[in-house]
Enzyme design. Structure first.
Site, PDB file in Angstrom:
ATOM      1  N   CYS A  79     -19.086 -68.963  34.115  1.00  0.00           N
ATOM      2  CA  CYS A  79     -19.589 -68.462  32.828  1.00  0.00           C
ATOM      3  C   CYS A  79     -18.399 -67.910  32.096  1.00  0.00           C
ATOM      4  O   CYS A  79     -17.584 -67.185  32.687  1.00  0.00           O
ATOM      5  CB  CYS A  79     -20.634 -67.367  33.067  1.00  0.00           C
ATOM      6  SG  CYS A  79     -21.104 -66.461  31.568  1.00  0.00           S
TER       7      CYS A  79
ATOM      8  N   CYS B   1     -18.340 -73.358  26.531  1.00  0.00           N
ATOM      9  CA  CYS B   1     -19.661 -72.781  26.808  1.00  0.00           C
ATOM     10  C   CYS B   1     -20.297 -73.635  27.903  1.00  0.00           C
ATOM     11  O   CYS B   1     -20.367 -74.863  27.773  1.00  0.00           O
ATOM     12  CB  CYS B   1     -20.484 -72.832  25.516  1.00  0.00           C
ATOM     13  SG  CYS B   1     -22.247 -72.550  25.706  1.00  0.00           S
TER      14      CYS B   1
ATOM     15  N   ASP C   4     -18.243 -72.359  20.928  1.00  0.00           N
ATOM     16  CA  ASP C   4     -19.112 -71.611  21.854  1.00  0.00           C
ATOM     17  C   ASP C   4     -20.288 -71.052  21.070  1.00  0.00           C
ATOM     18  O   ASP C   4     -20.250 -70.998  19.835  1.00  0.00           O
ATOM     19  CB  ASP C   4     -18.328 -70.449  22.511  1.00  0.00           C
ATOM     20  CG  ASP C   4     -19.198 -69.631  23.465  1.00  0.00           C
ATOM     21  OD1 ASP C   4     -20.045 -70.225  24.152  1.00  0.00           O
ATOM     22  OD2 ASP C   4     -19.053 -68.397  23.511  1.00  0.00           O
ATOM     23  N   SER C   5     -21.316 -70.613  21.792  1.00  0.00           N
ATOM     24  CA  SER C   5     -22.462 -70.002  21.111  1.00  0.00           C
ATOM     25  C   SER C   5     -22.139 -68.600  20.592  1.00  0.00           C
ATOM     26  O   SER C   5     -22.762 -68.135  19.648  1.00  0.00           O
ATOM     27  CB  SER C   5     -23.660 -69.934  22.053  1.00  0.00           C
ATOM     28  OG  SER C   5     -23.319 -69.217  23.223  1.00  0.00           O
TER      29      SER C   5
ATOM     30  N   GLU D 102     -20.250 -57.915  27.659  1.00  0.00           N
ATOM     31  CA  GLU D 102     -20.327 -57.740  26.200  1.00  0.00           C
ATOM     32  C   GLU D 102     -20.277 -56.263  25.808  1.00  0.00           C
ATOM     33  O   GLU D 102     -19.767 -55.915  24.743  1.00  0.00           O
ATOM     34  CB  GLU D 102     -21.591 -58.399  25.639  1.00  0.00           C
ATOM     35  CG  GLU D 102     -21.538 -59.914  25.778  1.00  0.00           C
ATOM     36  CD  GLU D 102     -22.389 -60.668  24.772  1.00  0.00           C
ATOM     37  OE1 GLU D 102     -23.183 -60.047  24.051  1.00  0.00           O
ATOM     38  OE2 GLU D 102     -22.246 -61.908  24.715  1.00  0.00           O
TER      39      GLU D 102
ATOM     40  N   HIS E 223     -18.089 -65.581  30.147  1.00  0.00           N
ATOM     41  CA  HIS E 223     -18.028 -64.120  30.092  1.00  0.00           C
ATOM     42  C   HIS E 223     -17.376 -63.504  31.338  1.00  0.00           C
ATOM     43  O   HIS E 223     -16.853 -62.404  31.283  1.00  0.00           O
ATOM     44  CB  HIS E 223     -19.441 -63.528  29.982  1.00  0.00           C
ATOM     45  CG  HIS E 223     -20.026 -63.572  28.609  1.00  0.00           C
ATOM     46  ND1 HIS E 223     -20.420 -64.741  28.015  1.00  0.00           N
ATOM     47  CD2 HIS E 223     -20.311 -62.592  27.718  1.00  0.00           C
ATOM     48  CE1 HIS E 223     -20.920 -64.469  26.820  1.00  0.00           C
ATOM     49  NE2 HIS E 223     -20.872 -63.175  26.618  1.00  0.00           N
TER      50      HIS E 223
END
Lengths: 294, 294
Positions: B194, B76, B13-14, B162, B196
């Site tokens: 996503c 991702c 993932d990034s 985050e 996240h």
């Protein structure tokens, strides 16, 4: 008569934040032309290592200097914190102004209760660049003054500003959550230590009014930096002739970006507060590339 | 007996988002070992051009493959959208699983009202990768079904996740503002598009309950991808022996990051949902570097 006066001012940032500084410059100095470089291919700088940011700032500034500019504004807190000294060393013949020192000087002069708060990104706060600069200024200016400092990282302010959530319940609740600890301090001066935060100025002001028993003056690095730039240009006899009618704002500023220009426009217009020219895409050759991966 | 079975699974993932996928994998497959690579020096991928993301994904995956892995998960959405085909072409001998297809298949099978919503970053939504995949699946699976699709970009969910603002007034109001348009649809299945967003799952569920007259099933790319991976490992006879006691979670996963590891830990622990090993810093040599600036 110097033709150097007629050169544009270079303004550099990692993305759109520096447009609040550009807007302040263009309002204060409507006769000046500007080249704005947003290093959008490498945004955000806030989480990168200091050496990486310094290298980015050096190479980006070189591009602006090669375009021909009479002064350089580093309109980014992270690039100022990590790159300003290296830039001044690399380009001693051009005035270079960062965003940290002008607003810090203003805070030192204006606080009456001797208590200043700094809000910024997590990177700016943990770098302690504002406390260091304020301490330097107290020594330099030989002021017999001690200043109590409060630092608060407000990381959600950047996405809120970029997404245009500037007023209303969500930004107010976020602001309250970040700023409430100031209640038990005598802070009377608050530095907006991130070029994104002027976008949330009204919400921050309303929140402070509801928290603090006394008035808190908001100092904005965009405003302070533009005033400093005006002083420097005048002092060095680099200001353009102001007798003629200034060009329309849109024609005074060229925009360069390092990533695809398409994503830049919408947010940029909001941050600049009006229409802008279509940005041009530029490549920055990263010299002194000791890190193979970057 | 194949020793290939004992190799770890590579997850790429990034940044930290892929840790929700890693967590789902480790819960579903507690006997497997994992190497996680977060390309934190180049995060976020969402705003980068497609070619740039493809190049990042290829070079990062090469690093994982050189470490010795038996399967690769592209955890991702952006890297899956732009890089999955190129990766499968470059590495035909290793199973490679992205995050888009598994959850799309689940949505196609599960919607009863034939109406699916996809929420994701602005980049994911504008790439239309989910509508394209769902259309592909309908054709491939030869389903006599039409599905109405609603796409909503929810850009503030990433910084909220985050920063750990997972519940309470702020995330609820943000969720309400994004999801309210679903009121006038018959959506009964929503894809968290996503990596996240599983962090905000409860808030999203509560919000949908208050908006929609009928129940909406939340599908999570982390869960769907881990189930897909389990199927693939079993099918290819690559699953580890599950008769012995699994190692403690912390010892099963190695973490590699491309930027300074210090910033990674706090958020990573929150996304992974428990303690993790200290990440190791790695450099990725960017091959085929036709863009001098990146």
């Amino acid at each position: 008569m110097s033709t150097k006066k007629n050169l544009p001012i270079g303004v550099f940032d990692s993305g759109v934040g520096g447009l609040t500084v550009t807007r302040a410059i263009t309002e204060l100095l409507p006769h000046e032309q500007i080249i704005y470089l947003g290093d959008t291919a490498r945004v955000p700088y806030g989480n990168r290592g200091a050496d990486t940011v310094r290298r980015y700032a050096l190479n980006a500034s070189k591009l602006l200097i090669n375009e021909g500019i009479k002064a350089l504004v580093i309109a980014c807190n992270t690039a100022t914190a990590h790159g300003l000294e290296a830039l001044k060393h690399a380009y001693p013949n051009i005035p270079i102004i960062g965003v940290i020192s002008p607003v810090s000087r203003e805070a030192v002069m204006r606080t009456e209760r001797g208590a200043v708060a700094i809000i910024g990104t997590r990177g700016t706060i943990s770098s302690k660049c504002y406390p260091a600069e304020i301490q330097n200024l107290l020594t330099q200016l030989n002021l017999d003054k001690t200043i109590a400092l409060e630092q608060i990282a407000c990381p959600l302010f950047v996405p809120l500003a970029e997404e245009g959530w500037l007023q209303g319940e969500v930004p107010e609740k976020v602001a309250m959550s970040y700023l409430e600890p100031l209640k038990k301090t005598s802070v009377d001066t608050l530095i907006l230590g991130c070029t994104h935060y002027p976008m949330l100025r009204d919400t921050i002001a309303v929140t402070l009014d509801s928290i603090m028993p006394h008035h808190v003056t908001l100092l904005d690095c965009a405003q302070s930096t533009s005033r400093d730039l005006a002083g420097v240009l005048s002092e060095l006899d680099l200001a353009r002739d102001t007798t003629s009618q200034p060009l329309p704002t849109k024609e005074r500023i060229r925009f360069l970006v390092t990533d695809e220009p398409s994503g830049f426009m919408t947010t940029a217009i909001r941050f600049f507060g009006g229409p802008i020219q279509r940005p041009e895409h530029v490549n920055i050759i990263m010299e002194d590339d000791t890190n193979a991966d970057l």
